[in-house]
Scaffold this motif. Structure first.
Motif, PDB file in Angstrom:
ATOM      1  N   ASP A 130       0.809  -1.224   0.000  1.00 38.30           N
ATOM      2  CA  ASP A 130       0.000   0.000   0.000  1.00 38.30           C
ATOM      3  C   ASP A 130       0.841   1.273   0.000  1.00 38.30           C
ATOM      4  O   ASP A 130       0.341   2.344  -0.323  1.00 38.30           O
ATOM      5  CB  ASP A 130      -0.905   0.036   1.238  1.00 38.30           C
ATOM      6  CG  ASP A 130      -2.213  -0.670   0.958  1.00 38.30           C
ATOM      7  OD1 ASP A 130      -2.392  -1.133  -0.174  1.00 38.30           O
ATOM      8  OD2 ASP A 130      -3.043  -0.751   1.883  1.00 38.30           O
ATOM      9  N   ILE A 132       3.275   1.922  -1.933  1.00 38.07           N
ATOM     10  CA  ILE A 132       3.590   2.312  -3.316  1.00 38.07           C
ATOM     11  C   ILE A 132       2.254   2.724  -3.921  1.00 38.07           C
ATOM     12  O   ILE A 132       1.376   1.900  -4.104  1.00 38.07           O
ATOM     13  CB  ILE A 132       4.175   1.121  -4.120  1.00 38.07           C
ATOM     14  CG1 ILE A 132       5.501   0.668  -3.519  1.00 38.07           C
ATOM     15  CG2 ILE A 132       4.331   1.469  -5.588  1.00 38.07           C
ATOM     16  CD1 ILE A 132       6.684   1.544  -3.819  1.00 38.07           C
ATOM     17  N   ARG A 133       2.091   4.007  -4.201  1.00 40.21           N
ATOM     18  CA  ARG A 133       0.773   4.507  -4.615  1.00 40.21           C
ATOM     19  C   ARG A 133       0.827   5.221  -5.957  1.00 40.21           C
ATOM     20  O   ARG A 133       1.638   6.119  -6.141  1.00 40.21           O
ATOM     21  CB  ARG A 133       0.244   5.500  -3.571  1.00 40.21           C
ATOM     22  CG  ARG A 133       0.092   4.894  -2.213  1.00 40.21           C
ATOM     23  CD  ARG A 133      -0.365   5.954  -1.247  1.00 40.21           C
ATOM     24  NE  ARG A 133      -0.240   5.462   0.117  1.00 40.21           N
ATOM     25  CZ  ARG A 133      -0.367   6.233   1.185  1.00 40.21           C
ATOM     26  NH1 ARG A 133      -0.637   7.519   1.041  1.00 40.21           N
ATOM     27  NH2 ARG A 133      -0.233   5.719   2.393  1.00 40.21           N
ATOM     28  N   MET A 147       1.511  16.805  -0.838  1.00 36.21           N
ATOM     29  CA  MET A 147       1.109  17.798   0.173  1.00 36.21           C
ATOM     30  C   MET A 147       0.144  17.160   1.167  1.00 36.21           C
ATOM     31  O   MET A 147       0.193  17.420   2.372  1.00 36.21           O
ATOM     32  CB  MET A 147       0.473  19.013  -0.510  1.00 36.21           C
ATOM     33  CG  MET A 147       1.468  19.815  -1.330  1.00 36.21           C
ATOM     34  SD  MET A 147       0.712  20.818  -2.604  1.00 36.21           S
ATOM     35  CE  MET A 147       0.512  22.345  -1.772  1.00 36.21           C
ATOM     36  N   ARG A 152      -1.469  15.173   6.237  1.00 34.22           N
ATOM     37  CA  ARG A 152      -2.415  14.280   6.906  1.00 34.22           C
ATOM     38  C   ARG A 152      -1.789  13.005   7.444  1.00 34.22           C
ATOM     39  O   ARG A 152      -2.291  12.422   8.397  1.00 34.22           O
ATOM     40  CB  ARG A 152      -3.538  13.896   5.941  1.00 34.22           C
ATOM     41  CG  ARG A 152      -4.439  15.045   5.554  1.00 34.22           C
ATOM     42  CD  ARG A 152      -5.685  14.536   4.868  1.00 34.22           C
ATOM     43  NE  ARG A 152      -5.390  13.895   3.601  1.00 34.22           N
ATOM     44  CZ  ARG A 152      -5.452  14.507   2.425  1.00 34.22           C
ATOM     45  NH1 ARG A 152      -5.773  15.778   2.360  1.00 34.22           N
ATOM     46  NH2 ARG A 152      -5.187  13.865   1.304  1.00 34.22           N
ATOM     47  N   GLU A 153      -0.711  12.541   6.794  1.00 40.47           N
ATOM     48  CA  GLU A 153      -0.154  11.241   7.184  1.00 40.47           C
ATOM     49  C   GLU A 153       1.146  11.355   7.963  1.00 40.47           C
ATOM     50  O   GLU A 153       1.901  10.394   8.070  1.00 40.47           O
ATOM     51  CB  GLU A 153       0.021  10.360   5.943  1.00 40.47           C
ATOM     52  CG  GLU A 153      -1.297  10.073   5.252  1.00 40.47           C
ATOM     53  CD  GLU A 153      -1.151   9.045   4.157  1.00 40.47           C
ATOM     54  OE1 GLU A 153      -0.264   8.187   4.243  1.00 40.47           O
ATOM     55  OE2 GLU A 153      -1.938   9.102   3.197  1.00 40.47           O
TER      56      GLU A 153
END
Lengths: 260, 207
Positions: A130, A132-133, A147, A152-153
């Protein structure tokens, strides 16, 4: 069978550089290990991972908008070598590395590079597919995705190595605003280098990007090839000086020879 | 180890196709040039097929997040809805359909220029960070930037010496520095090419 017009001298120069590299690789095989100058940006990868481990965050890796089949291929491959080393460091520290991609053809190679890094660290079960997006083929899709990951992460360190265009400024600006520890660099697109230099904590310039894989692997054979490249630079510098002197005396002989 | 995961296989394919493509650039020989042209066509086809990988990756990642009600799953659901909707409209109504054209022009088409639009603010922010004269080198950079800004601004044209100084900065130190970087980079790319062909560049290869 003939040479394409205007490529004879280019062939000879290419052959010279390759032979110089092979000669230095053979020297390295024989035990004469070359000394390579330190590249602070690549040394700082460990620091970036350490910072993420201390703060309990993630590391963001961005390979840019290049693919594997065009002129941006070498930069993309160089970035993947960095991803492999970064993944190894992250796996050893037990943290996640997230890599958003814009080129679908890079997905399997990047996935393999990350997986190999985790295997080398002896922690293959920590590898998550997951991370690798694929985030669209648009450069702005990549920028907004990065960004979002920073905001957020909880990405507290980021490493950007690959082929970049204008989106890199948006990414490094967002990172600088959020206080992210950033290492960045691109090879071919010289107009983007100022953004990395001004916004990142450490930056890679020009050929340092291509040398990243050899530098990080510390493999004597790869390092030997880097020394061979210096012969090419000496040859180029010599030709520039010779051409300049001949031009002063009104001769275009070298210009005409190089165009053969 | 599976035959298809052997490193030697990857290196052999890279070596053969790489050498063919390089020789094609330098040598005029029909059989070689035709083979290289066919290889380039294969590359285009494979690259197009690879888009399926991107779709699969997107659906797996965001689908999993929606089903698990993970972090920001609503965004993932919206993304999947948009991808499926646009694809279905394109397939069943054609890309000339008014709804498809409207969405492409007014949503996707507008996003690109919007990205470029915000660059002005990022550039100003980057310039502010870069131009703080904290060292002698930074002071030189700041001085060069001031002259270049005046040179590019309309008012610079009527100021004494500004056009000459601005022109010199751009055509001598700036161009010289850039060309030095480009030459080093080109030789670096040649070196990387050889390492890749010989299998020494292992960053992208499986163990």
């Amino acid at each position: 069978m003939i040479f394409v017009e205007g490529t004879i001298i280019a062939t000879i120069i290419l052959a010279f550089i390759w032979l110089a590299m092979i000669y230095n690789i053979e020297r390295a095989k024989g035990g004469k290990l070359p000394r390579i100058r330190a590249i602070p940006a690549l040394n700082a990868i460990d620091e970036a991972v350490g910072r993420a481990a201390e703060m309990g965050g993630r590391v963001l890796f961005v390979n840019g908008i290049g693919d594997l089949t065009s002129v941006s291929g070498p930069e993309t491959v160089a970035g993947l070598a960095v991803l492999r080393y970064l993944s190894k460091c992250c796996a050893e520290s037990g943290i996640e590395v997230v890599a958003p991609l814009t080129q679908a053809q890079v997905i399997p190679v990047a996935s393999e590079a990350m997986r190999t890094g985790f295997i080398e660290a002896g922690n293959p079960e920590a590898f998550q597919e997951d991370n690798i997006r694929y985030v669209s083929s648009s450069q702005w899709g990549l920028a907004t995705s990065c960004m979002g990951i920073i905001g957020r992460e909880k990405a507290v360190s980021s490493v950007l190595v690959g082929a970049f265009a204008g989106e890199c400024l948006a990414i490094v600006s967002a990172g600088a605003e959020a206080g992210v520890f950033q290492i960045g660099g691109c090879g071919r697109n010289t107009t983007q280098m100022p953004w990395f230099v001004s916004m990142c904590d450490f930056s890679l310039i020009g050929e340092e990007v291509y040398a990243a894989g050899a530098y990080l692997s510390r493999d004597p054979l790869e390092l030997g090839s880097l020394v061979g490249q210096d012969y090419g630079k000496i040859l180029t510098a010599g030709l520039i000086i010779l051409g300049y002197i001949l031009y002063i005396f009104g001769s275009k002989a070298l210009y005409n020879i190089l165009g053969m | 180890m599976s035959f298809f995961r052997r490193r030697e296989l990857y290196v052999a394919i890279t070596f053969i196709t790489g050498l063919l493509t390089i020789f094609d650039y330098f040598i005029s020989f029909d059989a070689l040039n035709n083979t290289a042209a066919a290889l380039r066509n294969w590359v285009v086809l494979i690259a197009y097929f690879a888009i399926v990988l991107g779709l699969v990756n997107t659906f797996v990642f965001h689908g999993r997040r929606v089903f698990r009600k993970g972090q920001q799953w609503v965004y993932s659901a919206w993304l999947l809805f948009v991808v499926v909707s646009i694809t279905l409209i394109g397939i069943f109504s054609g890309t000339n359909h008014p709804i498809y054209s409207f969405l492409f022009t007014n949503v996707y088409g507008a996003l690109g220029p919007s990205g470029y639009g915000i660059m002005a603010f990022f550039i100003a922010s980057a310039a502010f960070r870069a131009l703080r004269a904290r060292s002698f080198e930074a002071l030189i950079l700041l001085t060069a930037v001031v002259f270049t800004l005046l040179y590019r601004a309309p008012v610079g044209g009527i100021m004494p010496f500004i056009p000459q100084i601005g022109d010199w900065i751009q055509s001598v130190p700036s161009a010289g520095g850039m060309r030095g970087i480009i030459i080093g980079m080109a030789i670096g790319a040649i070196g990387m090419g050889l390492r890749t062909l010989l299998g020494y560049e292992r960053g992208y290869l499986p163990e």
